[in-house]
Design a protein around this motif. Structure first.
Motif, PDB file in Angstrom:
ATOM      1  N   ARG A 247       0.906  19.692  15.887  1.00 28.73           N
ATOM      2  CA  ARG A 247       1.171  20.896  15.410  1.00 28.73           C
ATOM      3  C   ARG A 247       1.050  21.579  16.366  1.00 28.73           C
ATOM      4  O   ARG A 247       1.957  22.566  16.938  1.00 28.73           O
ATOM      5  N   LYS A 248      -0.259  21.738  17.144  1.00 28.50           N
ATOM      6  CA  LYS A 248      -0.616  22.564  17.994  1.00 28.50           C
ATOM      7  C   LYS A 248       0.390  22.513  19.353  1.00 28.50           C
ATOM      8  O   LYS A 248       0.801  23.608  19.846  1.00 28.50           O
ATOM      9  N   ALA A 249       0.627  21.289  19.751  1.00 28.99           N
ATOM     10  CA  ALA A 249       1.504  21.158  21.074  1.00 28.99           C
ATOM     11  C   ALA A 249       2.774  21.608  20.608  1.00 28.99           C
ATOM     12  O   ALA A 249       3.390  22.373  21.722  1.00 28.99           O
TER      13      ALA A 249
ATOM     14  N   ALA B 152     -15.508  16.973  11.401  1.00 26.54           N
ATOM     15  CA  ALA B 152     -15.154  15.625  10.851  1.00 26.54           C
ATOM     16  C   ALA B 152     -14.086  14.890  11.514  1.00 26.54           C
ATOM     17  O   ALA B 152     -13.992  13.776  11.645  1.00 26.54           O
ATOM     18  N   GLN B 153     -13.057  15.627  12.192  1.00 30.18           N
ATOM     19  CA  GLN B 153     -12.352  15.032  13.116  1.00 30.18           C
ATOM     20  C   GLN B 153     -12.988  14.179  14.306  1.00 30.18           C
ATOM     21  O   GLN B 153     -12.688  13.070  14.599  1.00 30.18           O
ATOM     22  N   LEU B 154     -13.820  14.788  14.911  1.00 34.08           N
ATOM     23  CA  LEU B 154     -14.673  14.318  15.958  1.00 34.08           C
ATOM     24  C   LEU B 154     -15.450  13.106  15.633  1.00 34.08           C
ATOM     25  O   LEU B 154     -15.597  12.050  16.250  1.00 34.08           O
ATOM     26  N   GLU B 155     -16.138  13.146  14.461  1.00 35.24           N
ATOM     27  CA  GLU B 155     -16.907  12.021  14.254  1.00 35.24           C
ATOM     28  C   GLU B 155     -16.042  11.030  13.786  1.00 35.24           C
ATOM     29  O   GLU B 155     -16.472   9.738  14.395  1.00 35.24           O
ATOM     30  N   ALA B 156     -14.855  11.008  13.307  1.00 40.46           N
ATOM     31  CA  ALA B 156     -13.977   9.877  13.114  1.00 40.46           C
ATOM     32  C   ALA B 156     -13.315   9.517  14.026  1.00 40.46           C
ATOM     33  O   ALA B 156     -13.332   8.182  14.285  1.00 40.46           O
ATOM     34  N   LEU B 157     -13.116  10.395  15.203  1.00 36.79           N
ATOM     35  CA  LEU B 157     -12.531   9.922  16.445  1.00 36.79           C
ATOM     36  C   LEU B 157     -13.766   8.957  17.188  1.00 36.79           C
ATOM     37  O   LEU B 157     -13.471   7.993  17.769  1.00 36.79           O
TER      38      LEU B 157
ATOM     39  N   ALA C  22       0.837  -1.166  -0.125  1.00 33.50           N
ATOM     40  CA  ALA C  22      -0.019   0.023  -0.013  1.00 33.50           C
ATOM     41  C   ALA C  22       1.005   1.221  -0.118  1.00 33.50           C
ATOM     42  O   ALA C  22       2.040   1.286   0.532  1.00 33.50           O
ATOM     43  N   THR C  23       0.448   2.438  -0.772  1.00 32.49           N
ATOM     44  CA  THR C  23       1.031   3.420  -0.494  1.00 32.49           C
ATOM     45  C   THR C  23       0.813   4.214   0.658  1.00 32.49           C
ATOM     46  O   THR C  23      -0.165   4.031   1.504  1.00 32.49           O
ATOM     47  N   LYS C  24       1.828   5.016   1.131  1.00 31.80           N
ATOM     48  CA  LYS C  24       1.685   5.913   2.280  1.00 31.80           C
ATOM     49  C   LYS C  24       0.600   7.135   2.039  1.00 31.80           C
ATOM     50  O   LYS C  24       1.064   7.771   1.151  1.00 31.80           O
ATOM     51  N   THR C  25      -0.308   7.303   3.081  1.00 32.69           N
ATOM     52  CA  THR C  25      -1.313   8.498   2.886  1.00 32.69           C
ATOM     53  C   THR C  25      -1.112   9.407   3.868  1.00 32.69           C
ATOM     54  O   THR C  25      -0.839   8.747   4.982  1.00 32.69           O
ATOM     55  N   ILE C  26      -0.967  10.460   3.731  1.00 28.75           N
ATOM     56  CA  ILE C  26      -0.661  11.528   4.661  1.00 28.75           C
ATOM     57  C   ILE C  26      -1.917  12.186   4.783  1.00 28.75           C
ATOM     58  O   ILE C  26      -2.805  12.729   3.858  1.00 28.75           O
ATOM     59  N   ALA C  27      -2.342  12.281   6.104  1.00 30.30           N
ATOM     60  CA  ALA C  27      -3.691  13.042   6.452  1.00 30.30           C
ATOM     61  C   ALA C  27      -3.581  14.397   6.247  1.00 30.30           C
ATOM     62  O   ALA C  27      -2.530  15.174   6.410  1.00 30.30           O
ATOM     63  N   ARG C  28      -4.746  14.907   5.960  1.00 36.01           N
ATOM     64  CA  ARG C  28      -4.788  16.419   5.367  1.00 36.01           C
ATOM     65  C   ARG C  28      -6.233  16.954   5.706  1.00 36.01           C
ATOM     66  O   ARG C  28      -7.120  16.220   5.485  1.00 36.01           O
TER      67      ARG C  28
ATOM     68  N   VAL D  50      -8.551  10.667  11.577  1.00 39.00           N
ATOM     69  CA  VAL D  50      -8.095  10.668  12.834  1.00 39.00           C
ATOM     70  C   VAL D  50      -6.728  10.772  12.809  1.00 39.00           C
ATOM     71  O   VAL D  50      -6.060  11.693  13.909  1.00 39.00           O
ATOM     72  N   LEU D  51      -5.974  10.463  11.664  1.00 42.02           N
ATOM     73  CA  LEU D  51      -4.518  10.865  11.556  1.00 42.02           C
ATOM     74  C   LEU D  51      -4.380  12.388  11.225  1.00 42.02           C
ATOM     75  O   LEU D  51      -3.532  12.820  11.796  1.00 42.02           O
ATOM     76  N   TRP D  52      -5.217  12.939  10.648  1.00 41.66           N
ATOM     77  CA  TRP D  52      -5.331  14.416  10.698  1.00 41.66           C
ATOM     78  C   TRP D  52      -5.319  15.065  11.919  1.00 41.66           C
ATOM     79  O   TRP D  52      -4.680  15.906  12.133  1.00 41.66           O
ATOM     80  N   LEU D  53      -6.263  14.523  12.745  1.00 39.06           N
ATOM     81  CA  LEU D  53      -6.548  15.025  14.154  1.00 39.06           C
ATOM     82  C   LEU D  53      -5.272  14.947  15.044  1.00 39.06           C
ATOM     83  O   LEU D  53      -5.132  15.859  15.468  1.00 39.06           O
ATOM     84  N   ALA D  54      -4.705  13.802  14.781  1.00 41.22           N
ATOM     85  CA  ALA D  54      -3.489  13.617  15.606  1.00 41.22           C
ATOM     86  C   ALA D  54      -2.132  14.732  14.983  1.00 41.22           C
ATOM     87  O   ALA D  54      -1.551  15.237  15.950  1.00 41.22           O
TER      88      ALA D  54
END
Length: 89
Positions: free
Chosen positions: A68-70, A31-36, A2-8, A59-63
């Motif tokens: 980034r914020k941290a 969208a992030q909350l729903e996925a989580l 599988a190819t690597k997917t970057i969350a965005r 979820v990867l985008w949320l992480a």
């Protein structure tokens, strides 16, 4: 393999991150909350088809957003610590 997917984010984000419309920010957060919440349910999740890949990306985008914020908060706290006047006995 599988190819690597970057969350965005689903919508473009400005370089400063401050120029984004509040409605877009709310949509992104929902969208992030729903996925989580979806992965917390955990039962019969198919990560390879249906909504699975989309929720996993969110979820990867949320992480990524949290990391980034941290990092920004850490830099701000270090700057404030270095600029704080030294008080002693």
């Amino acid at each position: 393999m599988a190819t690597k997917t970057i969350a965005r984010p689903r919508t473009p984000v400005s370089p400063t991150g401050n120029d984004q419309d509040p409605t877009d920010l709310l949509e992104n957060t929902l969208a992030q909350l729903e996925a989580l919440l979806w992965i917390c349910h955990g039962e019969d999740i198919d990560w390879c088809s249906g909504n699975g890949p989309s929720h996993l990306d969110n979820v990867l985008w949320l992480a990524s957003d949290l990391a980034r914020k941290a990092g920004v908060l850490f830099q701000l706290s270090e700057k404030a610590r270095r600029e704080a006047p030294v008080t002693g006995p």
